[in-house]
Motif scaffolding. Structure first.
Motif, PDB file in Angstrom:
ATOM      1  N   ALA A 199       4.251   2.034   7.392  1.00 43.88           N
ATOM      2  CA  ALA A 199       5.716   2.073   7.476  1.00 43.88           C
ATOM      3  C   ALA A 199       6.357   1.694   6.144  1.00 43.88           C
ATOM      4  CB  ALA A 199       6.206   1.142   8.579  1.00 43.88           C
ATOM      5  N   ARG A 200       5.802   0.706   5.458  1.00 42.44           N
ATOM      6  CA  ARG A 200       6.385   0.274   4.178  1.00 42.44           C
ATOM      7  C   ARG A 200       6.202   1.349   3.116  1.00 42.44           C
ATOM      8  NH1 ARG A 200      10.149  -1.666   5.689  1.00 42.44           N
ATOM      9  NH2 ARG A 200      10.688  -1.446   3.523  1.00 42.44           N
ATOM     10  N   ILE A 201       5.060   2.020   3.120  1.00 37.64           N
ATOM     11  CA  ILE A 201       4.829   3.109   2.162  1.00 37.64           C
ATOM     12  C   ILE A 201       5.794   4.255   2.444  1.00 37.64           C
ATOM     13  CG2 ILE A 201       3.164   4.902   1.474  1.00 37.64           C
ATOM     14  CD1 ILE A 201       0.962   2.697   1.892  1.00 37.64           C
ATOM     15  N   ALA A 202       6.004   4.574   3.714  1.00 34.26           N
ATOM     16  CA  ALA A 202       6.903   5.668   4.089  1.00 34.26           C
ATOM     17  C   ALA A 202       8.363   5.321   3.813  1.00 34.26           C
ATOM     18  CB  ALA A 202       6.727   6.021   5.566  1.00 34.26           C
ATOM     19  N   GLY A 203       8.721   4.050   3.940  1.00 34.65           N
ATOM     20  CA  GLY A 203      10.120   3.667   3.855  1.00 34.65           C
ATOM     21  C   GLY A 203      10.544   3.035   2.552  1.00 34.65           C
ATOM     22  N   GLY A 204       9.674   2.962   1.584  1.00 28.66           N
ATOM     23  CA  GLY A 204      10.035   2.311   0.328  1.00 28.66           C
ATOM     24  C   GLY A 204       8.935   2.461  -0.688  1.00 28.66           C
ATOM     25  N   GLU A 205       8.623   1.378  -1.324  1.00 28.90           N
ATOM     26  CA  GLU A 205       7.597   1.407  -2.354  1.00 28.90           C
ATOM     27  C   GLU A 205       6.610   0.280  -2.106  1.00 28.90           C
ATOM     28  OE1 GLU A 205       9.231   1.315  -6.314  1.00 28.90           O
ATOM     29  OE2 GLU A 205      10.700   2.869  -5.855  1.00 28.90           O
ATOM     30  N   VAL A 206       5.334   0.610  -2.206  1.00 30.24           N
ATOM     31  CA  VAL A 206       4.281  -0.387  -2.203  1.00 30.24           C
ATOM     32  C   VAL A 206       3.464  -0.108  -3.456  1.00 30.24           C
ATOM     33  CG1 VAL A 206       2.277  -1.346  -1.004  1.00 30.24           C
ATOM     34  CG2 VAL A 206       4.234  -0.509   0.316  1.00 30.24           C
ATOM     35  N   TRP A 207       3.279  -1.133  -4.273  1.00 29.87           N
ATOM     36  CA  TRP A 207       2.592  -0.994  -5.552  1.00 29.87           C
ATOM     37  C   TRP A 207       1.291  -1.780  -5.544  1.00 29.87           C
ATOM     38  CZ3 TRP A 207       3.981   2.177  -9.494  1.00 29.87           C
ATOM     39  CH2 TRP A 207       5.237   2.799  -9.379  1.00 29.87           C
ATOM     40  N   LEU A 208       0.269  -1.181  -6.151  1.00 25.70           N
ATOM     41  CA  LEU A 208      -1.028  -1.813  -6.327  1.00 25.70           C
ATOM     42  C   LEU A 208      -1.244  -2.097  -7.805  1.00 25.70           C
ATOM     43  CD1 LEU A 208      -3.138   0.611  -4.113  1.00 25.70           C
ATOM     44  CD2 LEU A 208      -2.359  -1.685  -3.496  1.00 25.70           C
ATOM     45  N   ALA A 209      -1.822  -3.253  -8.091  1.00 23.56           N
ATOM     46  CA  ALA A 209      -2.161  -3.634  -9.462  1.00 23.56           C
ATOM     47  C   ALA A 209      -3.680  -3.681  -9.574  1.00 23.56           C
ATOM     48  CB  ALA A 209      -1.572  -4.995  -9.796  1.00 23.56           C
ATOM     49  N   SER A 210      -4.211  -3.095 -10.636  1.00 24.24           N
ATOM     50  CA  SER A 210      -5.648  -3.088 -10.859  1.00 24.24           C
ATOM     51  C   SER A 210      -5.964  -3.691 -12.219  1.00 24.24           C
ATOM     52  CB  SER A 210      -6.200  -1.656 -10.828  1.00 24.24           C
ATOM     53  OG  SER A 210      -6.007  -1.082  -9.564  1.00 24.24           O
ATOM     54  N   ALA A 211      -7.094  -4.378 -12.261  1.00 30.16           N
ATOM     55  CA  ALA A 211      -7.685  -4.848 -13.518  1.00 30.16           C
ATOM     56  C   ALA A 211      -9.014  -4.123 -13.602  1.00 30.16           C
ATOM     57  CB  ALA A 211      -7.859  -6.359 -13.512  1.00 30.16           C
ATOM     58  N   GLY A 212      -9.117  -3.229 -14.546  1.00 27.54           N
ATOM     59  CA  GLY A 212     -10.293  -2.380 -14.579  1.00 27.54           C
ATOM     60  C   GLY A 212     -10.271  -1.472 -13.362  1.00 27.54           C
TER      61      GLY A 212
END
Length: 169
Positions: free
Chosen positions: A48-61
């Motif tokens: 629901a959060r992905i569909a209704g807004g923005e969800v961000w992932l942070a990666s190291a390597g």
């Protein structure tokens, strides 16, 4: 030294997000912080959060080390508001894999997204019984702006949150 992470928007990453949330929640439980609980946010929440807004992932390597949700309104907590803010939710890091300072880098990324949208305030709420978290956000430039707000969790538990904001533009 700057914490090196890269960002991408979540799309089909439900298991990854649930796992990250559950690990963060388990860390809270182990450390006596009565806030998130493992199993408290499942795939449906993140879908629901992905569909209704923005969800961000942070990666190291190659490894995802954190995530956050960015909402463009939060009526439940902030009430009806003019479109002047972005609302940061579920800022979470993988305590075992995230480089030092990753939480601040995630927060800065959210603030940049909010400013790029033309909005001038980053807002968030944090549980009042977790003063360490409030101090963390104050150290990142946030100030408490409204009286505490009482909320009721999905499990019926009553708690208060501190509403905080920071100018970003």
């Amino acid at each position: 030294m700057t914490t090196q992470v890269t960002f991408r928007q979540a799309d089909d990453d439900l298991d990854l997000l649930v796992g990250l949330f559950d690990r963060a929640a388990a860390w809270m439980v182990r450390n006596g912080i009565d806030q998130w609980k493992p199993g408290g946010k499942g795939a449906e929440h993140f879908r629901a959060r992905i569909a209704g807004g923005e969800v961000w992932l942070a990666s190291a390597g190659e490894r995802v080390v954190g995530a956050y949700e960015l909402w463009w309104e939060d009526r439940e907590v902030w009430g009806a508001q003019p479109p002047v803010a972005g609302y940061v939710h579920r800022l979470m890091t993988d305590r075992e894999a995230a480089p030092a300072g990753a939480g601040r880098v995630l927060l800065a990324h959210a603030e940049e997204r909010i400013a790029a949208s033309g909005r001038t305030l980053a807002r968030l709420d944090c549980e009042t019984r977790n003063p360490r978290l409030g101090t963390y956000y104050e150290g990142a430039g946030y100030t408490a702006v409204l009286p505490h707000l009482e909320k009721v969790g999905p499990d019926g538990r009553r708690y208060t949150v501190t509403l905080m904001e920071k100018p970003v533009a």
